[in-house]
Design a protein around this motif. Sequence first.
Motif, PDB file in Angstrom:
ATOM      1  N   SER A  47     -16.468  -4.688   5.684  1.00  0.00           N
ATOM      2  CA  SER A  47     -15.690  -3.350   5.818  1.00  0.00           C
ATOM      3  C   SER A  47     -16.344  -2.112   4.956  1.00  0.00           C
ATOM      4  O   SER A  47     -16.009  -0.848   5.364  1.00  0.00           O
TER       5      SER A  47
ATOM      6  N   TYR B 127      -1.617   1.656  12.349  1.00  0.00           N
ATOM      7  CA  TYR B 127      -0.491   1.390  11.026  1.00  0.00           C
ATOM      8  C   TYR B 127      -0.701   1.897   9.821  1.00  0.00           C
ATOM      9  O   TYR B 127       0.161   1.664   8.852  1.00  0.00           O
TER      10      TYR B 127
ATOM     11  N   THR C 213       5.271  -6.269  10.350  1.00  0.00           N
ATOM     12  CA  THR C 213       4.257  -5.197  10.755  1.00  0.00           C
ATOM     13  C   THR C 213       3.043  -5.994  11.577  1.00  0.00           C
ATOM     14  O   THR C 213       2.586  -5.545  12.475  1.00  0.00           O
TER      15      THR C 213
ATOM     16  N   GLY D 216      -6.028  -8.737   3.252  1.00  0.00           N
ATOM     17  CA  GLY D 216      -4.848  -8.177   2.547  1.00  0.00           C
ATOM     18  C   GLY D 216      -3.513  -8.891   2.760  1.00  0.00           C
ATOM     19  O   GLY D 216      -3.570  -9.699   3.771  1.00  0.00           O
ATOM     20  N   GLY D 217      -2.451  -8.312   2.196  1.00  0.00           N
ATOM     21  CA  GLY D 217      -1.141  -8.925   2.533  1.00  0.00           C
ATOM     22  C   GLY D 217      -0.919  -8.854   3.870  1.00  0.00           C
ATOM     23  O   GLY D 217      -0.252  -9.660   4.526  1.00  0.00           O
ATOM     24  N   THR D 218      -0.975  -7.601   4.743  1.00  0.00           N
ATOM     25  CA  THR D 218      -0.849  -7.468   6.355  1.00  0.00           C
ATOM     26  C   THR D 218      -1.694  -8.299   6.688  1.00  0.00           C
ATOM     27  O   THR D 218      -1.580  -9.025   7.924  1.00  0.00           O
TER      28      THR D 218
ATOM     29  N   ALA E  81     -13.422  -7.230   6.075  1.00  0.00           N
ATOM     30  CA  ALA E  81     -13.118  -7.111   4.552  1.00  0.00           C
ATOM     31  C   ALA E  81     -14.239  -6.861   3.709  1.00  0.00           C
ATOM     32  O   ALA E  81     -15.409  -6.855   4.156  1.00  0.00           O
ATOM     33  N   SER E  82     -13.907  -6.548   2.456  1.00  0.00           N
ATOM     34  CA  SER E  82     -15.235  -6.199   1.500  1.00  0.00           C
ATOM     35  C   SER E  82     -15.940  -7.620   1.379  1.00  0.00           C
ATOM     36  O   SER E  82     -15.202  -8.731   1.505  1.00  0.00           O
TER      37      SER E  82
ATOM     38  N   LEU F 227       2.181   2.837  14.829  1.00  0.00           N
ATOM     39  CA  LEU F 227       3.286   1.808  14.363  1.00  0.00           C
ATOM     40  C   LEU F 227       3.758   2.231  12.979  1.00  0.00           C
ATOM     41  O   LEU F 227       3.007   2.386  12.156  1.00  0.00           O
TER      42      LEU F 227
ATOM     43  N   LEU G   3      -4.975  -2.640  -6.405  1.00  0.00           N
ATOM     44  CA  LEU G   3      -4.892  -2.361  -4.756  1.00  0.00           C
ATOM     45  C   LEU G   3      -5.677  -1.214  -4.051  1.00  0.00           C
ATOM     46  O   LEU G   3      -6.341  -1.224  -3.348  1.00  0.00           O
TER      47      LEU G   3
ATOM     48  N   GLY H  45      -7.840   5.036   4.213  1.00  0.00           N
ATOM     49  CA  GLY H  45      -9.204   5.816   4.231  1.00  0.00           C
ATOM     50  C   GLY H  45      -8.989   7.149   4.351  1.00  0.00           C
ATOM     51  O   GLY H  45     -10.048   7.956   4.284  1.00  0.00           O
TER      52      GLY H  45
ATOM     53  N   ILE I 253       6.855   0.301  10.596  1.00  0.00           N
ATOM     54  CA  ILE I 253       7.890  -0.679  10.694  1.00  0.00           C
ATOM     55  C   ILE I 253       9.352   0.005  10.420  1.00  0.00           C
ATOM     56  O   ILE I 253      10.175  -0.653  11.083  1.00  0.00           O
TER      57      ILE I 253
ATOM     58  N   PHE J 226       1.050  -1.249   0.013  1.00  0.00           N
ATOM     59  CA  PHE J 226       0.027  -0.117  -0.056  1.00  0.00           C
ATOM     60  C   PHE J 226       0.769   1.305   0.007  1.00  0.00           C
ATOM     61  O   PHE J 226       0.362   2.424  -0.391  1.00  0.00           O
TER      62      PHE J 226
ATOM     63  N   LYS K  48     -14.585 -10.962  -0.131  1.00  0.00           N
ATOM     64  CA  LYS K  48     -13.249 -11.496   0.219  1.00  0.00           C
ATOM     65  C   LYS K  48     -13.600 -12.557   1.631  1.00  0.00           C
ATOM     66  O   LYS K  48     -12.748 -12.737   2.642  1.00  0.00           O
TER      67      LYS K  48
ATOM     68  N   ARG L  63      -9.368  -1.617  -3.820  1.00  0.00           N
ATOM     69  CA  ARG L  63      -9.813  -2.515  -2.571  1.00  0.00           C
ATOM     70  C   ARG L  63     -10.261  -3.787  -3.365  1.00  0.00           C
ATOM     71  O   ARG L  63     -11.034  -4.657  -2.931  1.00  0.00           O
TER      72      ARG L  63
HETATM   73  N1  LIG Z   1       2.977   1.194   9.291  1.00  0.00           N
HETATM   74  C1  LIG Z   1       3.433   0.313   8.592  1.00  0.00           C
HETATM   75  O1  LIG Z   1       4.688   0.228   8.933  1.00  0.00           O
HETATM   76  C2  LIG Z   1       2.813  -0.487   7.559  1.00  0.00           C
HETATM   77  C3  LIG Z   1       3.491  -1.606   7.046  1.00  0.00           C
HETATM   78  C4  LIG Z   1       2.742  -2.412   6.152  1.00  0.00           C
HETATM   79  C5  LIG Z   1       1.451  -2.251   5.874  1.00  0.00           C
HETATM   80  N2  LIG Z   1       0.717  -0.934   6.389  1.00  0.00           N
HETATM   81  C6  LIG Z   1      -0.401  -0.587   6.087  1.00  0.00           C
HETATM   82  O2  LIG Z   1      -1.247  -1.765   6.361  1.00  0.00           O
HETATM   83  C7  LIG Z   1      -2.444  -1.670   5.350  1.00  0.00           C
HETATM   84  C8  LIG Z   1      -2.561  -2.992   4.654  1.00  0.00           C
HETATM   85  O3  LIG Z   1      -1.310  -2.977   3.587  1.00  0.00           O
HETATM   86  P1  LIG Z   1      -0.991  -3.861   2.497  1.00  0.00           P
HETATM   87  O4  LIG Z   1      -0.029  -3.604   1.665  1.00  0.00           O
HETATM   88  O5  LIG Z   1      -1.084  -5.461   3.030  1.00  0.00           O
HETATM   89  O6  LIG Z   1      -2.333  -3.741   1.577  1.00  0.00           O
HETATM   90  P2  LIG Z   1      -3.745  -4.784   1.725  1.00  0.00           P
HETATM   91  O7  LIG Z   1      -4.205  -4.922   3.068  1.00  0.00           O
HETATM   92  O8  LIG Z   1      -3.486  -5.841   0.870  1.00  0.00           O
HETATM   93  O9  LIG Z   1      -4.860  -3.917   0.697  1.00  0.00           O
HETATM   94  C9  LIG Z   1      -5.396  -2.741   1.373  1.00  0.00           C
HETATM   95  C10 LIG Z   1      -6.714  -3.070   1.975  1.00  0.00           C
HETATM   96  O10 LIG Z   1      -7.051  -1.991   2.668  1.00  0.00           O
HETATM   97  C11 LIG Z   1      -8.670  -2.211   2.810  1.00  0.00           C
HETATM   98  N3  LIG Z   1      -9.052  -0.578   2.959  1.00  0.00           N
HETATM   99  C12 LIG Z   1      -9.830  -0.010   3.740  1.00  0.00           C
HETATM  100  N4  LIG Z   1     -10.105   1.089   3.355  1.00  0.00           N
HETATM  101  C13 LIG Z   1      -9.616   1.244   2.519  1.00  0.00           C
HETATM  102  C14 LIG Z   1      -9.730   2.715   1.481  1.00  0.00           C
HETATM  103  N5  LIG Z   1     -10.297   3.507   1.720  1.00  0.00           N
HETATM  104  N6  LIG Z   1      -8.887   2.341   0.496  1.00  0.00           N
HETATM  105  C15 LIG Z   1      -8.235   1.214  -0.063  1.00  0.00           C
HETATM  106  N7  LIG Z   1      -8.236   0.229   0.709  1.00  0.00           N
HETATM  107  C16 LIG Z   1      -8.872   0.042   1.852  1.00  0.00           C
HETATM  108  C17 LIG Z   1      -9.068  -3.043   1.568  1.00  0.00           C
HETATM  109  O11 LIG Z   1      -9.473  -4.156   2.037  1.00  0.00           O
HETATM  110  P3  LIG Z   1     -11.209  -4.211   2.229  1.00  0.00           P
HETATM  111  O12 LIG Z   1     -11.763  -3.644   0.991  1.00  0.00           O
HETATM  112  O13 LIG Z   1     -11.289  -5.911   2.238  1.00  0.00           O
HETATM  113  O14 LIG Z   1     -11.611  -3.707   3.345  1.00  0.00           O
HETATM  114  C18 LIG Z   1      -7.801  -3.217   0.967  1.00  0.00           C
HETATM  115  O15 LIG Z   1      -7.966  -4.356   0.177  1.00  0.00           O
HETATM  116  C19 LIG Z   1      -2.304  -0.217   4.725  1.00  0.00           C
HETATM  117  O16 LIG Z   1      -3.095   0.496   5.363  1.00  0.00           O
HETATM  118  C20 LIG Z   1      -0.731  -0.033   4.870  1.00  0.00           C
HETATM  119  O17 LIG Z   1      -0.352   1.137   4.369  1.00  0.00           O
HETATM  120  C21 LIG Z   1       1.658  -0.218   7.313  1.00  0.00           C
END
Ligand SMILES: NC(=O)c1ccc[n+]([C@@H]2O[C@H](COP(=O)([O-])OP(=O)(O)OC[C@H]3O[C@@H](n4cnc5c(N)ncnc54)[C@H](OP(=O)(O)O)[C@@H]3O)[C@@H](O)[C@H]2O)c1
Length: 330
Positions: free
Chosen positions: A196, A243, A132, A156-158, A177-178, A268, A317, A247, A270, A48, A181, A320
């Motif tokens: 979600s 983290y 993370t 999602g991935g995380t 989740a949507s 958080l 991505l 949105g 990472i 993301f 999923k 969503r």
């Molecule tokens: N702070 C850190 O160090 C760190 C490290 C890694 C990841 N992250 C964060 O963790 C989250 C997941 O990252 P990921 O790379 O694994 O992605 P991901 O979860 O594979 O994809 C993002 C998912 O977030 C959900 N979502 C909820 N509100 C959303 C919106 N307004 N727009 C788009 N997606 C939305 C969607 O799932 P649904 O449609 O199923 O709800 C979407 O599929 C992200 O917010 C990312 O920034 C943070």
Amino acid sequence: MSIPATMCALQQTSLNGPQDMRLITDAPVPSPGQGEVLIRVTAAGVNFADISKSYGTFLGGPRPPYLAGFEAAGEVVAVGDAVAGLRPGTRVIGVGDGAFAEYMLLPAAAAVPVPVGWTARQALGLVVNWPTALAALKPLGGIAAGQTVLVHAAAGGTGQAAVKMAKHYGATVIATASPGKHETVLALGADHVLDSLEGDLAPEVLRLTGGAGADLVLESAGGATFNASLTAAKRVTGRVVVYGVAGGEVAITNWELVYKHQVHIIGLNIGVLIQAVPQIFGELMGELSALISAGVLTPGRTTGYELADGPNALAELEARATVGKLALVP
Ligand SMILES: NC(=O)c1ccc[n+]([C@@H]2O[C@H](COP(=O)([O-])OP(=O)(O)OC[C@H]3O[C@@H](n4cnc5c(N)ncnc54)[C@H](OP(=O)(O)O)[C@@H]3O)[C@@H](O)[C@H]2O)c1
């Protein structure tokens, strides 16, 4: 193996998002400096954060034009000075600049071996998403058996890693989740899954917890969901680990913390954790290795895209529309 002078790579040309990411065919292949290795990228992980960087909203992110992507797995093909323990042929995964390319540099100290028997693609997530999720659950979130954890973006991935680990640590998992999923999330072991895209999730979380709220919330949704996460957390002892801002940004006031949301809010990042408290990151990676050995974390299933199709992967991505980890395959 001969290393070419130029390579294909995805270049971000503006701060207007992934639509302005272009395939170029004449990017110079970098040479490893001190403490660096050059890898031939077998699979690059989409995160993301790649979207945030493409809009310029990632604090301290690169300025265009830049080679996109930061997570990749592949084979070491050249080694810089002062690198111990990594030789050409070793398969590693790590983070650096310009992962959406045929070759990239990794700091040797942070390159992690691909688990034995796993493909490079199956290891994506190991150095970004999984630590993370684990940091949010354990050292920051203080998960304990019998507690209830609310995991947003659980497909999602995380989120997928978070659900698997939270179940392993004995928690009850409420996932969001949507709608398309939900099967995926339940198959991971989540006890409940909420839509979600529904407006306010808090009443449903409170109902599922007998009115008490969740002990721990993994908050990456942001926007209107952030407020629902605070309302859904248990009064006084509930923790909300923040983290992600998928949105959008939201504010919380000191008045709200005193009168409305008596919860622990924990930030958080990472990358900052790795720099500021490397020993905690080392412990996280050690624990992930143990979870892999124990079969809790299994080779990741990824959706693959050709490198040229990277902008499309990022757009999906952002919309969503994806499940699990996405891989760009050069
Ligand atoms: N702070 C850190 O160090 C760190 C490290 C890694 C990841 N992250 C964060 O963790 C989250 C997941 O990252 P990921 O790379 O694994 O992605 P991901 O979860 O594979 O994809 C993002 C998912 O977030 C959900 N979502 C909820 N509100 C959303 C919106 N307004 N727009 C788009 N997606 C939305 C969607 O799932 P649904 O449609 O199923 O709800 C979407 O599929 C992200 O917010 C990312 O920034 C943070």
